[in-house]
Design a protein around this motif. Structure first.
Motif, mmCIF file in Angstrom:
data_model
loop_
_atom_site.group_PDB
_atom_site.id
_atom_site.type_symbol
_atom_site.label_atom_id
_atom_site.label_comp_id
_atom_site.label_asym_id
_atom_site.label_seq_id
_atom_site.Cartn_x
_atom_site.Cartn_y
_atom_site.Cartn_z
ATOM 1 N N VAL A 1 37.298 44.059 48.662
ATOM 2 C CA VAL A 1 36.563 44.823 47.645
ATOM 3 C C VAL A 1 36.853 44.283 46.246
ATOM 4 N N GLY B 1 28.685 49.813 37.602
ATOM 5 C CA GLY B 1 28.705 50.441 38.918
ATOM 6 C C GLY B 1 30.131 50.519 39.427
ATOM 7 N N SER B 2 30.360 50.006 40.618
ATOM 8 C CA SER B 2 31.699 50.081 41.195
ATOM 9 C C SER B 2 32.609 48.968 40.679
ATOM 10 N N VAL C 1 24.352 48.737 37.448
ATOM 11 C CA VAL C 1 25.044 48.463 38.713
ATOM 12 C C VAL C 1 24.895 46.997 39.117
ATOM 13 N N THR D 1 25.087 44.004 41.572
ATOM 14 C CA THR D 1 24.986 43.969 43.033
ATOM 15 C C THR D 1 25.411 42.630 43.627
ATOM 16 N N ASP E 1 30.267 39.762 51.965
ATOM 17 C CA ASP E 1 30.377 41.090 51.372
ATOM 18 C C ASP E 1 31.712 41.233 50.664
ATOM 19 N N GLY F 1 32.875 44.316 49.207
ATOM 20 C CA GLY F 1 32.710 45.738 48.906
ATOM 21 C C GLY F 1 31.258 46.009 48.584
ATOM 22 N N SER F 2 31.007 46.646 47.449
ATOM 23 C CA SER F 2 29.634 46.999 47.096
ATOM 24 C C SER F 2 28.886 45.839 46.466
ATOM 25 N N ARG G 1 27.828 41.682 46.657
ATOM 26 C CA ARG G 1 27.694 40.542 47.561
ATOM 27 C C ARG G 1 28.053 39.261 46.807
#
Lengths: 151, 151
Positions: free
Chosen positions: A10, A69-70, B10, B12, B67, B69-70, B72
């Motif tokens: 993560v 975001g995260s 966010v 991505t 991946d 985590g949230s 890519r």
């Protein structure tokens, strides 16, 4: 190898090195329509014990943060002293310096990475935790930062 | 400005440009203890209509994904033709090329960014959507990619 060396996949932070943190932070603030979460110099006492390529360094930084975001965006302006941040700016210009993962067991993780040809290039402390930068560009294309929070 | 130009904060995707996507993907696979989600060349028909600095280009890429985590991780090896990827590799060496945001209303978003001094440098299509790269390094320290999914 068969298991995850970091113990996590993560990513928690994407960090830029730039020449002027305030100017770059102002541009992000305009884009996102928000103020930075915080902006300021690393504290002098946070620099205690910082090691860069095997030697103590007085390298500090001006930092600004935004939530993406995260993931947190960190904007880093190197200030004085040798550091991985200043080295990156000299060699590559402005851009992403590292991506960070929050881990547990810093010493063991850094040792395991070093065994796999991913040496520690800078390590130190921040309020509430410690960090280590891994010289992983030749293999992974980007510096990794390991973050460990105390308690 | 008072509101978020992108309509999102966010992130991505974090994307690297590298000289050999398979070698770098193998190192990430070893670190994370997983195989890449996918690896392969962009499809020729996905290159149809790709524009780079105002002109059609045959620029393609070999891509691998993991991946984190949230977010890519995208690993990009430029293959032929001029592209923002090849330009970045020539100018800065291997490293993070862009961070991506998933948006709606590509044309309006790119226009608004251009009005704020953030011009489109490359745009095109992928299966199921379209993308635009924004020449935002001078202001934001990194290229932004806007991703819009159809339907």
């Amino acid at each position: 190898m068969s298991r995850n060396v970091l113990g996590t996949n993560v990513v928690t932070q994407v960090a830029l090195v730039v020449r002027n943190a305030e100017t770059t932070a102002a541009a992000w603030a305009e884009l996102l329509g928000v103020d930075p979460l915080e902006i300021g110099l690393t504290k002098p006492d946070e620099g205690e014990g910082t090691m860069y390529r095997g030697r103590p360094t007085q390298g500090r930084a001006k930092l600004a943060f935004f939530d993406l975001g995260s993931v947190r965006l960190e904007i880093i302006e190197p200030v004085g002293g040798p550091s991985t941040w200043a080295e990156h700016l000299d060699r590559h210009g402005e851009g992403v310096h590292h991506i960070a993962f929050r881990i547990q067991g810093m010493d063991e993780k850094l040792s395991r990475l070093a065994e796999h040809g991913l040496p520690t290039v800078q390590a130190g402390y921040f309020t509430g935790g410690r960090y280590g930068y891994v010289g992983s560009e030749p293999k992974l294309g980007v510096v990794l930062e390991l973050l460990e929070h105390f308690g």
